[in-house]
Motif scaffolding. Structure first.
Motif, PDB file in Angstrom:
ATOM      1  N   GLY A  88     -77.194 -48.003  48.651  1.00  0.00           N
ATOM      2  CA  GLY A  88     -76.076 -47.187  48.184  1.00  0.00           C
ATOM      3  C   GLY A  88     -74.893 -48.093  47.913  1.00  0.00           C
ATOM      4  O   GLY A  88     -74.446 -48.834  48.797  1.00  0.00           O
ATOM      5  N   SER A 110     -78.711 -52.180  46.836  1.00  0.00           N
ATOM      6  CA  SER A 110     -79.660 -51.345  46.113  1.00  0.00           C
ATOM      7  C   SER A 110     -78.933 -50.080  45.683  1.00  0.00           C
ATOM      8  O   SER A 110     -78.452 -49.309  46.523  1.00  0.00           O
ATOM      9  CB  SER A 110     -80.845 -50.996  47.022  1.00  0.00           C
ATOM     10  OG  SER A 110     -81.673 -50.084  46.346  1.00  0.00           O
ATOM     11  N   ASN A 168     -77.933 -46.142  40.253  1.00  0.00           N
ATOM     12  CA  ASN A 168     -77.172 -45.958  39.022  1.00  0.00           C
ATOM     13  C   ASN A 168     -76.929 -47.332  38.374  1.00  0.00           C
ATOM     14  O   ASN A 168     -76.184 -48.167  38.900  1.00  0.00           O
ATOM     15  CB  ASN A 168     -75.851 -45.263  39.393  1.00  0.00           C
ATOM     16  CG  ASN A 168     -74.960 -45.018  38.198  1.00  0.00           C
ATOM     17  OD1 ASN A 168     -74.856 -45.863  37.307  1.00  0.00           O
ATOM     18  ND2 ASN A 168     -74.334 -43.859  38.184  1.00  0.00           N
ATOM     19  N   PRO A 185     -75.119 -38.315  53.547  1.00  0.00           N
ATOM     20  CA  PRO A 185     -75.993 -37.779  54.594  1.00  0.00           C
ATOM     21  C   PRO A 185     -77.179 -36.992  54.025  1.00  0.00           C
ATOM     22  O   PRO A 185     -78.283 -37.047  54.561  1.00  0.00           O
ATOM     23  CB  PRO A 185     -75.059 -36.857  55.383  1.00  0.00           C
ATOM     24  CG  PRO A 185     -73.689 -37.375  55.117  1.00  0.00           C
ATOM     25  CD  PRO A 185     -73.701 -37.972  53.745  1.00  0.00           C
ATOM     26  N   MET A 190     -68.594 -44.383  62.339  1.00  0.00           N
ATOM     27  CA  MET A 190     -67.749 -43.391  61.683  1.00  0.00           C
ATOM     28  C   MET A 190     -66.507 -44.096  61.166  1.00  0.00           C
ATOM     29  O   MET A 190     -65.534 -44.306  61.890  1.00  0.00           O
ATOM     30  CB  MET A 190     -67.385 -42.288  62.705  1.00  0.00           C
ATOM     31  CG  MET A 190     -66.600 -41.171  62.079  1.00  0.00           C
ATOM     32  SD  MET A 190     -67.556 -40.351  60.773  1.00  0.00           S
ATOM     33  CE  MET A 190     -66.235 -39.756  59.749  1.00  0.00           C
ATOM     34  N   THR A 195     -61.225 -43.177  55.511  1.00  0.00           N
ATOM     35  CA  THR A 195     -60.880 -43.574  54.128  1.00  0.00           C
ATOM     36  C   THR A 195     -59.856 -44.709  54.009  1.00  0.00           C
ATOM     37  O   THR A 195     -59.924 -45.442  53.027  1.00  0.00           O
ATOM     38  CB  THR A 195     -60.380 -42.383  53.287  1.00  0.00           C
ATOM     39  OG1 THR A 195     -59.447 -41.660  54.064  1.00  0.00           O
ATOM     40  CG2 THR A 195     -61.512 -41.478  52.883  1.00  0.00           C
ATOM     41  N   MET A 231     -60.427 -48.193  52.451  1.00  0.00           N
ATOM     42  CA  MET A 231     -60.253 -48.601  51.045  1.00  0.00           C
ATOM     43  C   MET A 231     -59.057 -49.521  50.857  1.00  0.00           C
ATOM     44  O   MET A 231     -58.982 -50.238  49.863  1.00  0.00           O
ATOM     45  CB  MET A 231     -60.143 -47.375  50.152  1.00  0.00           C
ATOM     46  CG  MET A 231     -61.504 -46.700  50.074  1.00  0.00           C
ATOM     47  SD  MET A 231     -61.506 -45.155  49.239  1.00  0.00           S
ATOM     48  CE  MET A 231     -63.134 -44.573  49.740  1.00  0.00           C
TER      49      MET A 231
HETATM   50  N1  LIG Z   1     -65.768 -42.253  51.861  1.00  0.00           N
HETATM   51  C1  LIG Z   1     -65.355 -42.213  53.121  1.00  0.00           C
HETATM   52  O1  LIG Z   1     -64.191 -42.301  53.449  1.00  0.00           O
HETATM   53  C2  LIG Z   1     -66.323 -42.095  54.249  1.00  0.00           C
HETATM   54  C3  LIG Z   1     -65.828 -42.006  55.559  1.00  0.00           C
HETATM   55  C4  LIG Z   1     -66.738 -41.930  56.598  1.00  0.00           C
HETATM   56  C5  LIG Z   1     -68.090 -41.946  56.331  1.00  0.00           C
HETATM   57  N2  LIG Z   1     -68.526 -42.020  55.046  1.00  0.00           N
HETATM   58  C6  LIG Z   1     -69.946 -42.017  54.798  1.00  0.00           C
HETATM   59  O2  LIG Z   1     -70.304 -43.099  53.974  1.00  0.00           O
HETATM   60  C7  LIG Z   1     -71.453 -42.744  53.218  1.00  0.00           C
HETATM   61  C8  LIG Z   1     -71.222 -43.153  51.799  1.00  0.00           C
HETATM   62  O3  LIG Z   1     -70.063 -42.473  51.308  1.00  0.00           O
HETATM   63  P1  LIG Z   1     -69.420 -42.869  49.917  1.00  0.00           P
HETATM   64  O4  LIG Z   1     -68.095 -42.183  49.855  1.00  0.00           O
HETATM   65  O5  LIG Z   1     -69.508 -44.332  49.721  1.00  0.00           O
HETATM   66  O6  LIG Z   1     -70.450 -42.107  48.940  1.00  0.00           O
HETATM   67  P2  LIG Z   1     -70.785 -42.420  47.411  1.00  0.00           P
HETATM   68  O7  LIG Z   1     -69.598 -43.040  46.751  1.00  0.00           O
HETATM   69  O8  LIG Z   1     -71.388 -41.181  46.834  1.00  0.00           O
HETATM   70  O9  LIG Z   1     -71.907 -43.558  47.527  1.00  0.00           O
HETATM   71  C9  LIG Z   1     -73.249 -43.314  47.759  1.00  0.00           C
HETATM   72  C10 LIG Z   1     -74.046 -44.166  46.771  1.00  0.00           C
HETATM   73  O10 LIG Z   1     -75.419 -44.094  47.102  1.00  0.00           O
HETATM   74  C11 LIG Z   1     -76.162 -43.959  45.911  1.00  0.00           C
HETATM   75  N3  LIG Z   1     -77.458 -43.344  46.148  1.00  0.00           N
HETATM   76  C12 LIG Z   1     -77.814 -42.019  46.052  1.00  0.00           C
HETATM   77  N4  LIG Z   1     -79.117 -41.843  46.338  1.00  0.00           N
HETATM   78  C13 LIG Z   1     -79.614 -43.084  46.617  1.00  0.00           C
HETATM   79  C14 LIG Z   1     -80.896 -43.568  46.966  1.00  0.00           C
HETATM   80  N5  LIG Z   1     -81.951 -42.742  47.093  1.00  0.00           N
HETATM   81  N6  LIG Z   1     -81.060 -44.902  47.181  1.00  0.00           N
HETATM   82  C15 LIG Z   1     -80.018 -45.754  47.064  1.00  0.00           C
HETATM   83  N7  LIG Z   1     -78.766 -45.347  46.733  1.00  0.00           N
HETATM   84  C16 LIG Z   1     -78.561 -44.030  46.512  1.00  0.00           C
HETATM   85  C17 LIG Z   1     -75.282 -43.100  45.040  1.00  0.00           C
HETATM   86  O11 LIG Z   1     -75.672 -43.231  43.694  1.00  0.00           O
HETATM   87  P3  LIG Z   1     -75.409 -41.959  42.700  1.00  0.00           P
HETATM   88  O12 LIG Z   1     -73.941 -41.860  42.549  1.00  0.00           O
HETATM   89  O13 LIG Z   1     -76.131 -42.364  41.460  1.00  0.00           O
HETATM   90  O14 LIG Z   1     -76.007 -40.762  43.392  1.00  0.00           O
HETATM   91  C18 LIG Z   1     -73.899 -43.679  45.331  1.00  0.00           C
HETATM   92  O15 LIG Z   1     -73.609 -44.792  44.504  1.00  0.00           O
HETATM   93  C19 LIG Z   1     -71.644 -41.236  53.378  1.00  0.00           C
HETATM   94  O16 LIG Z   1     -72.773 -41.007  54.190  1.00  0.00           O
HETATM   95  C20 LIG Z   1     -70.401 -40.757  54.067  1.00  0.00           C
HETATM   96  O17 LIG Z   1     -70.699 -39.736  54.985  1.00  0.00           O
HETATM   97  C21 LIG Z   1     -67.673 -42.102  54.003  1.00  0.00           C
END
Ligand SMILES: NC(=O)c1ccc[n+]([C@@H]2O[C@H](COP(=O)([O-])OP(=O)(O)OC[C@H]3O[C@@H](n4cnc5c(N)ncnc54)[C@H](OP(=O)(O)O)[C@@H]3O)[C@@H](O)[C@H]2O)c1
Length: 279
Positions: free
Chosen positions: A9, A34, A37, A72, A119, A122, A125
């Motif tokens: 991801g 990996s 997209n 998740p 955990m 944000t 960033m």
């Molecule tokens: N953002 C935050 O502040 C925050 C805070 C705490 C925890 N988290 C956790 O961090 C994790 C990631 O969050 P994020 O904000 O970075 O999400 P995100 O921007 O949606 O990133 C997830 C990435 O994984 C890719 N992906 C989807 N299916 C996949 C697969 N089968 N194999 C490999 N890659 C795949 C997605 O591609 P596509 O876009 O093509 O689907 C996307 O690029 C989440 O579980 C979230 O709960 C985030």
């Protein structure tokens, strides 16, 4: 020597972590991402210089440390897909997926995984995040240090010894940035009601939030002591604090964090069962 760090991801969180690691001197070519997209993968390669792939097996087989940075909802599927690679190569697995329990992830990966569950929040960033971490019994002291050094690339870290406390971490710091944004919103509106224009009210509010947080972090005194020091009897601050107390702000905050905590427990129970994710 740097071991190979792989991300499954390459979204927002992975980008923040990788950016922080590279700024701290981690070699970009020792990082593999990996990401399905193709456009996002190319952008990661072009902007950060990391190696990219669209093959989760490649990430799982090459990694000494494997970071699961996916939503998740897709975690169970990805873990099942790479379970055999993980069982064979035994990397340290770090999950940043909100709400999914270590036992669920370990079960999907086939068991006996060295797993750190995190955990983050944000402000990662802007490298001002704080991440709560929990290590399952399979994680060595060296692997703990490794996990911590990765998450420290985007801010502070705090270990909890009992996984259930990650629900409290979620309620305080995971969801916490939104509480402060909400308070800022209210202060900006109040400043406008007192005659300031929006830009001025916003500048005063945001810099005050930063200043108060910096003072509280740098001082040896508790926030309660710092507050008392700037609350002179009969003064303006006292009037505002009386208003907050009279409106029950303390109880409002307790109840709100309890609600966030309880929702975190509830979501974890749902997310741990892949059948629920299909609905
Ligand atoms: N953002 C935050 O502040 C925050 C805070 C705490 C925890 N988290 C956790 O961090 C994790 C990631 O969050 P994020 O904000 O970075 O999400 P995100 O921007 O949606 O990133 C997830 C990435 O994984 C890719 N992906 C989807 N299916 C996949 C697969 N089968 N194999 C490999 N890659 C795949 C997605 O591609 P596509 O876009 O093509 O689907 C996307 O690029 C989440 O579980 C979230 O709960 C985030």
């Amino acid at each position: 020597m740097n071991d190979t760090l792989a991300f499954i991801g390459g979204g927002n969180m992975a980008r923040s972590l990788i950016g922080g690691l590279i700024d701290n001197g981690h070699p970009a070519d020792a990082i593999l991402v990996s990401e399905p997209n193709a456009e996002a993968a190319t952008a990661l390669h072009d902007t950060l210089g990391v190696r990219v792939s669209n093959d989760n097996h490649a990430a799982a087989t090459q990694a000494d440390v494997l970071v699961l940075a996916i939503k998740p909802q897709v975690l169970a599927g990805v873990c099942t897909e790479i379970a055999e690679d993980v069982r064979y190569h035994r990397p340290l697995v770090i999950s940043i997926a909100a709400g999914i329990r270590a036992d669920s992830i370990d079960g999907w990966l086939g068991g006996q995984t060295a797993l750190v569950r995190c955990m983050p929040n944000t402000p990662a960033m802007v490298k001002a995040g704080i991440t709560g971490l929990y290590a399952n019994p399979g994680v060595s002291a060296d692997q703990r240090r490794r996990a911590e050094s990765i998450l420290r690339a985007v801010g502070e870290t705090l270990w909890v010894e009992n996984e259930a406390l990650l629900d409290a971490v979620t309620a305080v710091s995971g969801s916490g940035p939104a509480y402060y944004f909400f308070f800022m919103e209210a202060m900006i509106e109040a400043g406008e009601a007192l005659g300031l224009n929006r830009q001025a009210a916003s500048k005063l509010t945001l810099q005050t939030a930063l200043g108060a947080a910096s003072m509280a972090i740098e001082s040896d005194e508790s926030p309660a002591t710092l507050r008392r020091r700037v609350t002179s009897p009969g003064g303006t601050t006292e009037q505002a604090i009386h208003g907050f107390e009279a409106a029950g702000l303390r109880k409002i905050v307790h109840d709100a964090l309890r609600a966030a905590h309880d929702r975190s427990v509830e979501l974890s129970a749902q997310l741990g069962n892949p059948e629920n994710l299909k609905k």
